[in-house]
Scaffold this motif. Structure first.
Motif, PDB file in Angstrom:
ATOM      1  N   GLU A 226       0.855  -1.270   0.139  1.00 50.12           N
ATOM      2  CA  GLU A 226       0.088  -0.539   0.185  1.00 50.12           C
ATOM      3  C   GLU A 226       0.664   0.993   0.413  1.00 50.12           C
ATOM      4  N   ARG A 265      -2.491  -1.849  -3.000  1.00 48.67           N
ATOM      5  CA  ARG A 265      -3.330  -0.286  -3.343  1.00 48.67           C
ATOM      6  C   ARG A 265      -2.605   1.305  -2.896  1.00 48.67           C
ATOM      7  N   ARG A 267      -3.765   5.084  -1.856  1.00 48.02           N
ATOM      8  CA  ARG A 267      -4.083   5.964  -0.593  1.00 48.02           C
ATOM      9  C   ARG A 267      -3.654   7.519  -0.800  1.00 48.02           C
ATOM     10  N   GLU A 288      -9.929  -0.778  -8.647  1.00 51.06           N
ATOM     11  CA  GLU A 288     -10.588  -2.208  -7.026  1.00 51.06           C
ATOM     12  C   GLU A 288      -9.363  -1.264  -6.617  1.00 51.06           C
ATOM     13  N   ASN A 289      -8.100  -1.009  -6.819  1.00 47.18           N
ATOM     14  CA  ASN A 289      -7.279  -1.042  -6.018  1.00 47.18           C
ATOM     15  C   ASN A 289      -6.979   0.263  -5.618  1.00 47.18           C
ATOM     16  N   CYS A 291      -8.262   3.209  -3.178  1.00 51.11           N
ATOM     17  CA  CYS A 291      -8.588   2.493  -1.627  1.00 51.11           C
ATOM     18  C   CYS A 291     -10.112   3.710  -2.490  1.00 51.11           C
ATOM     19  N   THR A 438     -11.064  -0.821   1.982  1.00 50.83           N
ATOM     20  CA  THR A 438     -10.674   0.379   1.482  1.00 50.83           C
ATOM     21  C   THR A 438     -11.320   0.874   1.673  1.00 50.83           C
TER      22      THR A 438
END
Ligand code: SAH
Ligand code: SF4
Ligand code: F3S
Length: 477
Positions: A226, A265, A267, A288-289, A291, A438
């Protein structure tokens, strides 16, 4: 690990090319055993900067230590956002003072926003401080340390229009090996009247998008799952390729990072309500990845106060952005920053902020009472006229309501199953893992054999507090 890293060799070259740096580098090459200790305060940006500083210092022979009593160089990366943040730093300096007295020769350096705000005044106010270095001057740290070793105090608070430290590979400090920050821009060009950041961080500038994507790739290859893209106002990210003229905006950067790997992921923080575009929201929805969580600070729910704050949006505009988020991504969580008791704020206007918390259904908020900062527009133009007890009472009302809203938000998740990225042991028990979904909600659940930090797992929620979801590993898809 670092010797083959071309970006770090880039730094070494730069250090070698400056006279003092060269001397410094040779000296440290001989002794090798020196240690620095660094403490960071303030926003994620500061924590991310400390990793740049650590990288720069490690190149000249310093290694990090967690024990300040062993350190040859004690650094504190400071925040000026509220008076309390500065008070905390001054208290820490008293502790460092004791260490310095027990261990003469220990150098103490102040980095970050407070260094930038106070400049050389810091040296007059705090006699124990040897170095004062602003956020854009970290490359000069080795030179300044060398100066301090010769007994001279060093100050560099030059604010740059270009510096992004794009070529420096951060040395990840206190990392869980799963989540990391990537700075994508520096400074801020907004002039929110309450805010000191434009003065301490300088002009806004965006970092080369290819260096950002390369950093994300490198993190993924090293097991990270992430990354959080950081800037004071990420939605105004704009980078222009110097040769081709190609312009990359935030939505495009998001997409480029999301494409690094579906298991990485993405952010980001912080979004500014005036700049967040539907293009960003659609990009989030497509991947989808990326968040489904947006930190969208409202500051106040009242248009007159927002105008005094110079936020450049009003209540309606903000509501329109929130509606767009929930329309395009119904499952998205939104959080906020709120200031109570800004100059001239009435009870009615305060109630507008309360109603905004419920209307926007924030999953959580960071809440503060207004703290006047010297030199800001508000300090110059408006009287800080709301008594402290009123500011605090309004803050407690805001906090109480937000807790209720967060509790309901979390209760609504009971019975749902989420994909969770495991970050490590839960704070309270090594029999439990913690991770986030998420929406950036922390979920705690009993460990199951075979799972480890960095794994994705499906967790079914069976209980919730206002801060945490509690669940168990689920086989449901
Ligand atoms: N760039 C971000 C905010 C960075 S500062 C943004 O625009 O949203 C983090 C938060 O500190 C701000 O959102 C604000 O809520 C709070 N803050 C900033 N200055 C403050 C002050 N003078 N008094 C109280 N809170 C303040
Ligand atoms: Fe401060 Fe406003 Fe810039 Fe955020 S956008 S850092 S609150 S001036
Ligand atoms: Fe504080 Fe500076 Fe961040 S003032 S909030 S550390 S940009």
């Amino acid at each position: 690990m670092y010797d083959n890293n071309p970006t770090l060799m880039g730094i070494r070259k730069e250090i070698d090319e400056t006279k003092q740096g060269e001397v410094f580098f040779k000296e440290t090459a001989n002794d090798g055993g020196r240690h620095f200790y660094i403490e960071s305060y303030g926003c994620q940006m500061n924590f991310s900067d400390s990793e740049i500083v650590a990288s720069i210092l490690s190149e000249v022979g310093f290694s990090p230590t967690r024990n300040m009593e062993n350190a040859d160089l004690i650094l504190v990366n400071t925040c000026s956002i509220r008076e309390k943040a500065e008070d905390t730093v001054r208290q820490r300096l008293r502790i460092f003072d004791k260490i310095k007295r027990n261990r003469p020769g220990t150098m103490v350096g102040v980095l970050g926003c407070m260094a930038e705000r106070l400049k050389s005044k810091f040296l007059e106010e705090e006699k124990l401080v040897d170095l004062v270095i602003g956020p854009d001057a970290y490359r000069d740290l080795p030179n300044l340390v060398a100066t301090a070793e010769d007994g001279e105090k060093g100050v560099n608070v030059f604010l740059s229009r270009e510096e992004t430290y794009a070529d420096i590979s951060p040395l990840r400090l206190d990392s869980n090996g799963v989540t990391a920050f990537i700075s994508i821009m520096r400074g801020c060009d907004n002039m929110c009247s309450f805010c000191v950041v434009p003065y301490t961080r300088g002009r806004e500038r965006s970092r080369d998008c290819y260096s950002i994507v390369a950093e994300a790739k490198d993190l993924f290859e090293n097991g990270y799952r992430e990354v959080t893209l950081l800037g004071q106002n990420v939605d105004s990210y704009k980078w222009q390729h110097p040769d081709t003229g190609e312009v990359v905006n935030f939505a495009q950067l998001l997409e480029m990072t999301a494409l690094v790997h579906p298991d990485l992921r993405i952010r980001f923080s912080t979004s500014h309500p005036k700049d967040i575009t539907d293009e960003v929201l659609h990009t989030m929805a497509r991947h989808e990845n990326i968040c489904k969580y947006i930190h969208l600070p409202v500051q106040s729910g009242n248009s007159r106060v927002l105008n005094l704050m110079n936020r450049t949006y009003d209540r309606e505009w903000y509501m329109n952005r929130v509606e767009a988020i929930y329309r395009i991504m119904p499952e998205c969580a939104i959080s906020s920053d709120i200031i109570t008791g800004f100059c001239t704020e009435t009870e009615e206007e305060h109630k507008d902020t309360l109603s905004m918390i419920e209307w926007a259904n924030y999953s959580m908020s960071y809440m503060f009472f207004y703290s006047e900062r010297p030199g800001t527009l508000a300090a110059r133009k408006y009287e800080d006229d709301i008594p402290q007890d009123v500011k605090k009472r309004r803050l407690s009302e805001i906090v109480r309501l937000q807790n209720q809203v967060s509790f309901k938000h979390n209760q609504a998740d009971i019975g749902k199953t989420f994909k969770v990225l495991i970050e490590g042991d839960s704070k309270k028990s090594d029999q439990h893992f913690k991770g986030r979904n998420t929406q950036n909600k922390m979920i705690v659940f009993p460990k199951v054999n075979g799972l480890k930090p960095g794994d994705y797992v499906r967790v079914k929620v069976n209980d919730a507090t206002s801060a945490t979801l509690i669940g168990e590993v689920s086989s449901e898809v």
